[in-house]
Design an enzyme around this catalytic site. Structure first.
Site, mmCIF file in Angstrom:
data_model
loop_
_atom_site.group_PDB
_atom_site.id
_atom_site.type_symbol
_atom_site.label_atom_id
_atom_site.label_comp_id
_atom_site.label_asym_id
_atom_site.label_seq_id
_atom_site.Cartn_x
_atom_site.Cartn_y
_atom_site.Cartn_z
ATOM 1 N N ASN A 1 12.026 4.678 -10.232
ATOM 2 C CA ASN A 1 10.823 4.456 -9.424
ATOM 3 C C ASN A 1 10.299 5.814 -8.976
ATOM 4 O O ASN A 1 10.919 6.462 -8.134
ATOM 5 C CB ASN A 1 11.197 3.584 -8.207
ATOM 6 C CG ASN A 1 10.065 3.464 -7.200
ATOM 7 O OD1 ASN A 1 8.909 3.746 -7.514
ATOM 8 N ND2 ASN A 1 10.389 3.037 -5.990
ATOM 9 N N LYS B 1 7.726 6.394 -7.302
ATOM 10 C CA LYS B 1 6.975 6.290 -6.040
ATOM 11 C C LYS B 1 5.639 7.039 -6.160
ATOM 12 O O LYS B 1 5.047 7.040 -7.236
ATOM 13 C CB LYS B 1 7.808 6.828 -4.875
ATOM 14 C CG LYS B 1 9.234 6.269 -4.858
ATOM 15 C CD LYS B 1 9.931 6.540 -3.564
ATOM 16 C CE LYS B 1 11.392 6.170 -3.696
ATOM 17 N NZ LYS B 1 12.034 5.907 -2.440
ATOM 18 N N HIS C 1 9.396 -3.838 -2.718
ATOM 19 C CA HIS C 1 10.123 -2.604 -2.359
ATOM 20 C C HIS C 1 10.027 -2.406 -0.848
ATOM 21 O O HIS C 1 9.000 -2.696 -0.231
ATOM 22 C CB HIS C 1 9.516 -1.407 -3.100
ATOM 23 C CG HIS C 1 10.366 -0.178 -2.997
ATOM 24 N ND1 HIS C 1 10.386 0.602 -1.860
ATOM 25 C CD2 HIS C 1 11.238 0.388 -3.861
ATOM 26 C CE1 HIS C 1 11.241 1.599 -2.043
ATOM 27 N NE2 HIS C 1 11.767 1.499 -3.250
ATOM 28 N N GLU D 1 9.514 0.048 0.924
ATOM 29 C CA GLU D 1 8.386 0.881 1.396
ATOM 30 C C GLU D 1 7.087 0.072 1.421
ATOM 31 O O GLU D 1 6.208 0.325 2.244
ATOM 32 C CB GLU D 1 8.274 2.136 0.506
ATOM 33 C CG GLU D 1 9.411 3.105 0.809
ATOM 34 C CD GLU D 1 9.833 3.998 -0.339
ATOM 35 O OE1 GLU D 1 9.093 4.132 -1.322
ATOM 36 O OE2 GLU D 1 10.949 4.566 -0.245
ATOM 37 N N GLU E 1 18.696 -3.035 -2.332
ATOM 38 C CA GLU E 1 18.474 -1.678 -1.842
ATOM 39 C C GLU E 1 18.581 -1.664 -0.322
ATOM 40 O O GLU E 1 17.598 -1.984 0.374
ATOM 41 C CB GLU E 1 17.076 -1.203 -2.241
ATOM 42 C CG GLU E 1 16.824 -1.199 -3.726
ATOM 43 C CD GLU E 1 15.757 -0.198 -4.092
ATOM 44 O OE1 GLU E 1 16.067 0.742 -4.819
ATOM 45 O OE2 GLU E 1 14.616 -0.333 -3.619
ATOM 46 N N GLY F 1 16.421 7.077 -0.164
ATOM 47 C CA GLY F 1 15.873 8.407 0.072
ATOM 48 C C GLY F 1 16.566 9.172 1.190
ATOM 49 O O GLY F 1 16.067 10.187 1.655
ATOM 50 N N SER G 1 19.823 6.100 -3.080
ATOM 51 C CA SER G 1 20.453 7.413 -3.258
ATOM 52 C C SER G 1 21.449 7.452 -4.412
ATOM 53 O O SER G 1 22.482 8.117 -4.314
ATOM 54 C CB SER G 1 21.099 7.876 -1.942
ATOM 55 O OG SER G 1 20.108 8.004 -0.935
#
Ligand code: PEP
Length: 250
Positions: free
Chosen positions: A9, A11, A93, A95, A163, A169, A209
């Protein structure tokens, strides 16, 4: 048998200049023994598909709108993602859930729209640190699985990505025990809802990560069918090493 999947991904990173990373990845992984997916920003989807050509790497969108078309400035529909050459799309996701306030119901509609457009949806779920510390992880996941995934899932149209939000991240990786507990739990819930055959055929990815130096250990955990990789998917050397680790786990 579930085929392993390494998904990247990008992003909101990458333009035409970064397609050299894709070329480098293709040079080292011409014939991968696992499925490989790259999800670039929407602006790069078509060009990345052209760079990849007929080789074995698939592309995916990072999001799609739940409606087919209409007055939704700045959004793209699932059919547009497919039209740009993608076979996959991420939905839910964390985010998107955080930055855009996407609810489980919204993600369910997006996932259904993805299926209608012939895409495989990679539905992302995961708990926050506060939810884990309050020992609510499994309850949160029950709600997200039930709320974000429509009926009629199959091993072809659905991939689930676990996730933990606190691991995305941040450089913090869930422990192997935590990953194993959650992946076994997700498998059990999928089998219960969709039946054993479908439940066993849906791939479950770990994300948070994942790096070249921790990938092998993660890929040895039960019911981990691959990874959804953010930061480490931007560089061919790193993502290539993760793909190699996944190939070695077969
Ligand atoms: C992600 O973007 O889904 C992700 C897991 O990011 P990172 O690998 O950078 O934690």
């Amino acid at each position: 048998m579930r085929r392993k999947l390494a998904a990247g991904n990008w992003k909101m990173n990458g333009g035409g200049a970064e397609l050299t990373e894709v070329e480098a990845l293709l040079a080292t992984h011409t014939n991968p023994k696992v499925d490989v997916l790259l999800c670039p920003p929407a602006t790069l989807l078509h060009r990345m598909g052209q760079t990849i050509g007929n080789s074995a790497i698939a592309t995916g969108g990072q999001d799609c709108h739940q409606n087919e078309n209409g007055a939704h400035t700045g959004d793209i529909s699932a059919a547009m993602v497919a039209d740009a050459g993608a076979r996959f799309v991420l939905t839910g996701h964390s985010e998107r859930r955080t930055d855009h306030g996407e609810s489980d119901a919204c993600i369910r509609d997006k996932t259904r729209a993805a299926w209608d457009a012939g895409l495989t949806a990679v539905v992302c779920i995961g708990e926050t640190l506060a939810q884990r510390e309050a020992q609510n992880t499994l309850d949160i996941l029950i709600g997200q699985l039930a709320g974000s995934i429509p009926d009629n899932a199959t091993g072809e149209n659905l991939v689930v990505a676990y996730e933990p939000v606190w691991a995305i991240g941040t450089g913090k990786v869930a422990s192997l025990d935590q990953i194993g507990e959650v992946h076994d739990f997700i498998r059990m819930r999928l089998e219960r809802r969709f039946g054993e055959g479908v439940g066993r055929s849906v791939r479950i990815l770990y994300g948070g990560s994942v790096k070249p130096d921790n990938a092998s250990d993660i890929f040895d955990v039960s019911n981990v069918d691959g990874a959804l990789v953010g930061g480490a998917s931007l560089k061919a050397a790193d993502f290539g090493a993760i793909i190699s680790a996944l190939e070695a786990s077969i």
